[in-house]
Write a protein that holds these residues in place. Sequence first.
Motif, PDB file in Angstrom:
ATOM      1  N   CYS A 156      12.766  31.524  39.929  1.00 26.09           N
ATOM      2  CA  CYS A 156      12.447  32.940  39.745  1.00 26.09           C
ATOM      3  C   CYS A 156      13.460  33.585  38.799  1.00 26.09           C
ATOM      4  CB  CYS A 156      12.443  33.642  41.101  1.00 26.09           C
ATOM      5  SG  CYS A 156      12.171  35.413  40.971  1.00 26.09           S
ATOM      6  N   LEU A 213      13.937  36.605  38.493  1.00 27.12           N
ATOM      7  CA  LEU A 213      14.404  37.867  39.072  1.00 27.12           C
ATOM      8  C   LEU A 213      15.497  37.646  40.109  1.00 27.12           C
ATOM      9  CD1 LEU A 213      10.858  39.394  39.525  1.00 27.12           C
ATOM     10  CD2 LEU A 213      12.504  39.949  37.737  1.00 27.12           C
ATOM     11  N   CYS A 214      15.264  36.701  41.057  1.00 32.88           N
ATOM     12  CA  CYS A 214      16.236  36.527  42.145  1.00 32.88           C
ATOM     13  C   CYS A 214      16.891  35.147  42.126  1.00 32.88           C
ATOM     14  CB  CYS A 214      15.571  36.789  43.499  1.00 32.88           C
ATOM     15  SG  CYS A 214      14.479  35.462  44.042  1.00 32.88           S
ATOM     16  N   CYS A 216       7.111  34.736  42.935  1.00 29.56           N
ATOM     17  CA  CYS A 216       8.166  34.245  43.814  1.00 29.56           C
ATOM     18  C   CYS A 216       7.923  34.767  45.228  1.00 29.56           C
ATOM     19  CB  CYS A 216       9.506  34.742  43.271  1.00 29.56           C
ATOM     20  SG  CYS A 216      10.892  34.499  44.399  1.00 29.56           S
ATOM     21  N   GLU A 262      10.084  34.602  47.611  1.00 31.60           N
ATOM     22  CA  GLU A 262      11.349  35.119  48.123  1.00 31.60           C
ATOM     23  C   GLU A 262      11.477  36.629  47.883  1.00 31.60           C
ATOM     24  OE1 GLU A 262      14.534  33.681  50.317  1.00 31.60           O
ATOM     25  OE2 GLU A 262      12.889  32.518  49.500  1.00 31.60           O
ATOM     26  N   CYS A 263      11.243  37.055  46.632  1.00 33.93           N
ATOM     27  CA  CYS A 263      11.408  38.489  46.306  1.00 33.93           C
ATOM     28  C   CYS A 263      10.069  39.180  46.067  1.00 33.93           C
ATOM     29  CB  CYS A 263      12.332  38.660  45.093  1.00 33.93           C
ATOM     30  SG  CYS A 263      11.646  38.092  43.525  1.00 33.93           S
TER      31      CYS A 263
HETATM   32 ZN   LIG Z   1      12.338  35.931  43.211  1.00 39.08          ZN
END
Ligand SMILES: [Zn+2]
Length: 305
Positions: free
Chosen positions: A228, A230-231, A254, A256-257
């Motif tokens: 990802c 982003l995270c 993702c 996760e985020c």
């Molecule tokens: Zn993410």
Amino acid sequence: MSKVDAPRHDPVPIGEVAAPPFCRLPDPLALFADRTHRLRVLSVGHELAPYLKFLGNLTEAQYRIQDDLPAPEMPDVDARKRAREFGMPPLDRNRFTADAAYDATLEHLLSLAGTIEMPPAAAAALARVTAADAGAREAMMRALLADSVPVEALAEHIFVAAALQVQFARLAAGLDASALVPVGEGACPCCGGPPVASMVVGWKGAHGTRFCGCALCGTLWNMVRIKCTLCGSTKGIRYHEIEGAGGIVKAETCEECRGYVKILQQHKQVDADPIADDVASLGLDLLVREMGYRRGAFNPFLIGY
Ligand SMILES: [Zn+2]
Ligand SMILES: [Zn+2]
């Protein structure tokens, strides 16, 4: 008869082991010339054709105004050295102040933009920016550099964003790529900005590797795939695309985020451009947003008329 796979069938031929550079700095003239070409190609038969054509004209203006601009003020050597030591980007967006180059860039861009064909809403926004006083223009610049443009005022900000892209591409081009260091997850090593999209590239010597593209300065930086942007999570990464859309643009989501950033298959489409292909694939944003993912990328041009 037995079949033996010869080494030459490996996806990466001997002698061409992918060894991607950490980043690729922009060539400010080629960046906007290539983007202009891509936007014009994408506009053909597109439902957003008038808007993509307008962006093509605007990016052509970003290219043309560079003929006659003073050199931007580079951060001094000590400041660049300090930034490197602390893992900070050398071009500090938050401390950016307008220099003579930026003022001229914005003036020339607004004046050239006045001569290009554009949708009525864009023309009205241009009139408002042209009439805006220094304080209002400064506020627009700050909002863009903080990636916090109010959605209802995006149209006005497009022109200031275009000027900032020219300024920051010229600044980034003046940096030494070998002195740049990673500055954090999903952040441009030159200006600290978020990626507008990432690309799996077909470059010689780096085939099949991935680069993130900066929305502001146009720098491309290397990042491993299936992660990802982003995270930084490597779990629960999925890819989505619109069936029949050509497979060049996918959304990397993702778990996760719950965010997503688009990923372009530049190795299949040599002239794919993070900014242009992102705008032209607005339908994909609608698809993944319906699935509950949040758009993590910032693109000052991503609005429709
Ligand atoms: Zn993410
Ligand atoms: Zn950047």
